[in-house]
Design a protein around this motif. Structure first.
Motif, PDB file in Angstrom:
ATOM      1  N   PHE A   5       0.822  -1.210   0.000  1.00 29.82           N
ATOM      2  CA  PHE A   5       0.000   0.000   0.000  1.00 29.82           C
ATOM      3  C   PHE A   5       0.856   1.259   0.000  1.00 29.82           C
ATOM      4  O   PHE A   5       0.560   2.237  -0.697  1.00 29.82           O
ATOM      5  N   PHE A   6       1.937   1.256   0.781  1.00 25.87           N
ATOM      6  CA  PHE A   6       2.767   2.469   0.855  1.00 25.87           C
ATOM      7  C   PHE A   6       3.567   2.680  -0.429  1.00 25.87           C
ATOM      8  O   PHE A   6       3.865   3.822  -0.781  1.00 25.87           O
ATOM      9  N   ILE A   9       1.143   4.533  -2.496  1.00 24.19           N
ATOM     10  CA  ILE A   9       1.062   5.937  -2.075  1.00 24.19           C
ATOM     11  C   ILE A   9       2.270   6.706  -2.613  1.00 24.19           C
ATOM     12  O   ILE A   9       2.126   7.762  -3.235  1.00 24.19           O
ATOM     13  N   ARG A  29       0.258  12.748   5.721  1.00 21.52           N
ATOM     14  CA  ARG A  29      -0.418  12.637   7.013  1.00 21.52           C
ATOM     15  C   ARG A  29      -0.888  11.209   7.280  1.00 21.52           C
ATOM     16  O   ARG A  29      -1.377  10.529   6.368  1.00 21.52           O
ATOM     17  N   ASP A  30      -0.734  10.793   8.540  1.00 26.59           N
ATOM     18  CA  ASP A  30      -1.235   9.482   8.948  1.00 26.59           C
ATOM     19  C   ASP A  30      -2.769   9.502   8.903  1.00 26.59           C
ATOM     20  O   ASP A  30      -3.408  10.480   9.299  1.00 26.59           O
ATOM     21  N   ILE A  31      -3.347   8.414   8.452  1.00 26.80           N
ATOM     22  CA  ILE A  31      -4.808   8.338   8.317  1.00 26.80           C
ATOM     23  C   ILE A  31      -5.501   8.257   9.685  1.00 26.80           C
ATOM     24  O   ILE A  31      -6.672   8.605   9.808  1.00 26.80           O
ATOM     25  N   ASP A  32      -4.768   7.840  10.700  1.00 24.32           N
ATOM     26  CA  ASP A  32      -5.324   7.691  12.058  1.00 24.32           C
ATOM     27  C   ASP A  32      -4.396   8.428  13.029  1.00 24.32           C
ATOM     28  O   ASP A  32      -3.653   7.800  13.792  1.00 24.32           O
ATOM     29  N   HIS A  38       0.574  14.441  12.828  1.00 21.19           N
ATOM     30  CA  HIS A  38       1.130  13.081  12.744  1.00 21.19           C
ATOM     31  C   HIS A  38       1.367  12.773  11.277  1.00 21.19           C
ATOM     32  O   HIS A  38       0.419  12.618  10.498  1.00 21.19           O
ATOM     33  N   LEU A  40       3.925  10.610   8.290  1.00 17.59           N
ATOM     34  CA  LEU A  40       4.810   9.471   8.026  1.00 17.59           C
ATOM     35  C   LEU A  40       5.782   9.889   6.936  1.00 17.59           C
ATOM     36  O   LEU A  40       5.386  10.489   5.933  1.00 17.59           O
ATOM     37  N   ASN A  83       8.375   1.841  14.419  1.00 15.36           N
ATOM     38  CA  ASN A  83       8.015   0.527  14.947  1.00 15.36           C
ATOM     39  C   ASN A  83       8.640  -0.532  14.043  1.00 15.36           C
ATOM     40  O   ASN A  83       8.510  -0.454  12.815  1.00 15.36           O
ATOM     41  N   GLY A  89       4.752  -3.185  17.318  1.00 11.81           N
ATOM     42  CA  GLY A  89       3.629  -2.377  16.861  1.00 11.81           C
ATOM     43  C   GLY A  89       3.632  -2.073  15.376  1.00 11.81           C
ATOM     44  O   GLY A  89       2.812  -1.275  14.911  1.00 11.81           O
ATOM     45  N   GLN A  90       4.560  -2.689  14.624  1.00 10.08           N
ATOM     46  CA  GLN A  90       4.569  -2.438  13.176  1.00 10.08           C
ATOM     47  C   GLN A  90       3.384  -3.145  12.530  1.00 10.08           C
ATOM     48  O   GLN A  90       3.189  -4.355  12.729  1.00 10.08           O
ATOM     49  N   THR A  91       2.595  -2.392  11.786  1.00  8.32           N
ATOM     50  CA  THR A  91       1.439  -2.972  11.090  1.00  8.32           C
ATOM     51  C   THR A  91       1.548  -2.839   9.580  1.00  8.32           C
ATOM     52  O   THR A  91       0.864  -3.556   8.850  1.00  8.32           O
ATOM     53  N   VAL A  92       2.380  -1.898   9.116  1.00  9.19           N
ATOM     54  CA  VAL A  92       2.593  -1.718   7.675  1.00  9.19           C
ATOM     55  C   VAL A  92       4.052  -2.056   7.392  1.00  9.19           C
ATOM     56  O   VAL A  92       4.966  -1.446   7.982  1.00  9.19           O
ATOM     57  N   HIS A  96       8.553   3.144   7.658  1.00  9.66           N
ATOM     58  CA  HIS A  96       8.013   4.496   7.794  1.00  9.66           C
ATOM     59  C   HIS A  96       8.445   5.089   9.112  1.00  9.66           C
ATOM     60  O   HIS A  96       8.469   4.417  10.134  1.00  9.66           O
ATOM     61  N   HIS A  98       7.461   7.697  11.842  1.00 12.14           N
ATOM     62  CA  HIS A  98       6.381   8.529  12.370  1.00 12.14           C
ATOM     63  C   HIS A  98       6.968   9.813  12.949  1.00 12.14           C
ATOM     64  O   HIS A  98       8.009   9.775  13.629  1.00 12.14           O
TER      65      HIS A  98
HETATM   66  P1  5GP Z   1       2.867   1.135  12.182  1.00 11.66           P
HETATM   67  O1  5GP Z   1       1.826   0.621  13.117  1.00 11.66           O
HETATM   68  O2  5GP Z   1       3.219   0.112  11.110  1.00 11.66           O
HETATM   69  O3  5GP Z   1       4.077   1.706  12.844  1.00 11.66           O
HETATM   70  O4  5GP Z   1       2.223   2.377  11.463  1.00 11.66           O
HETATM   71  C1  5GP Z   1       1.410   2.285  10.347  1.00 11.66           C
HETATM   72  C2  5GP Z   1       0.699   3.609  10.263  1.00 11.66           C
HETATM   73  O5  5GP Z   1       0.169   3.755   8.956  1.00 11.66           O
HETATM   74  C3  5GP Z   1      -0.458   3.745  11.246  1.00 11.66           C
HETATM   75  O6  5GP Z   1      -0.238   4.885  12.073  1.00 11.66           O
HETATM   76  C4  5GP Z   1      -1.676   3.894  10.338  1.00 11.66           C
HETATM   77  O7  5GP Z   1      -2.634   4.781  10.877  1.00 11.66           O
HETATM   78  C5  5GP Z   1      -1.068   4.399   9.049  1.00 11.66           C
HETATM   79  N1  5GP Z   1      -1.798   4.022   7.857  1.00 11.66           N
HETATM   80  C6  5GP Z   1      -2.254   2.774   7.537  1.00 11.66           C
HETATM   81  N2  5GP Z   1      -2.871   2.799   6.349  1.00 11.66           N
HETATM   82  C7  5GP Z   1      -2.784   4.071   5.899  1.00 11.66           C
HETATM   83  C8  5GP Z   1      -3.254   4.705   4.703  1.00 11.66           C
HETATM   84  O8  5GP Z   1      -3.862   4.110   3.834  1.00 11.66           O
HETATM   85  N3  5GP Z   1      -2.989   6.026   4.570  1.00 11.66           N
HETATM   86  C9  5GP Z   1      -2.324   6.735   5.530  1.00 11.66           C
HETATM   87  N4  5GP Z   1      -2.114   8.037   5.295  1.00 11.66           N
HETATM   88  N5  5GP Z   1      -1.870   6.165   6.668  1.00 11.66           N
HETATM   89  C10 5GP Z   1      -2.105   4.853   6.846  1.00 11.66           C
END
Ligand code: 5GP
Ligand code: ZN
Length: 110
Positions: A5-6, A9, A29-32, A38, A40, A83, A89-92, A96, A98
């Protein structure tokens, strides 16, 4: 990296507003958001985690870009987080950096 996904982007395949872009990195900008500000900062090249990035000039550049975007947005106090690995806590899984600011932080992180 077809399904990353990244990568989509950073390549512009998924339209995203960039706060900074050059040939190596983008910042968006982070989506959440976990604070009022915030963002990335990610390399355009795909690396699964920071452990894969052997190029010190790229890691240095990511921080320089973060410093610059923070300054451009009048963010004087902020926290950098990378992360690394699921337990951390890495999800992507496209590296990246933060940059979170605009609120008081606590320590230690959860
Ligand atoms: P992690 O948890 O891997 O350190 O951070 C992944 C970050 O990517 C999270 O803060 C999450 O909100 C952000 N994120 C996930 N999907 C997207 C997206 O589609 N667009 C944007 N802008 N941020 C995203
Ligand atoms: Zn990627």
């Amino acid at each position: 990296m077809g399904d990353c996904f990244f990568c989509k982007i950073s390549s512009g395949e998924i339209p995203t507003e960039f706060l900074f872009e050059d040939d190596k990195v983008v910042a968006f900008r982070d989506i959440d958001p976990q604070g009022p500000f915030h963002i990335l900062i990610i390399p355009k090249e795909h690396y699964t985690s920071i452990k894969e990035v052997k190029d010190k000039s790229l890691t240095g550049h990511m921080f320089s870009v973060g410093n610059r975007v923070a300054e451009d947005n009048n963010i004087e106090n902020f926290r950098y987080i990378i992360n690394t690995g699921e337990e951390a806590g890495q999800t992507v899984f496209h590296v990246h950096l933060h940059l979170i600011g605009g609120r008081r932080m606590t320590w230690p992180p959860g």
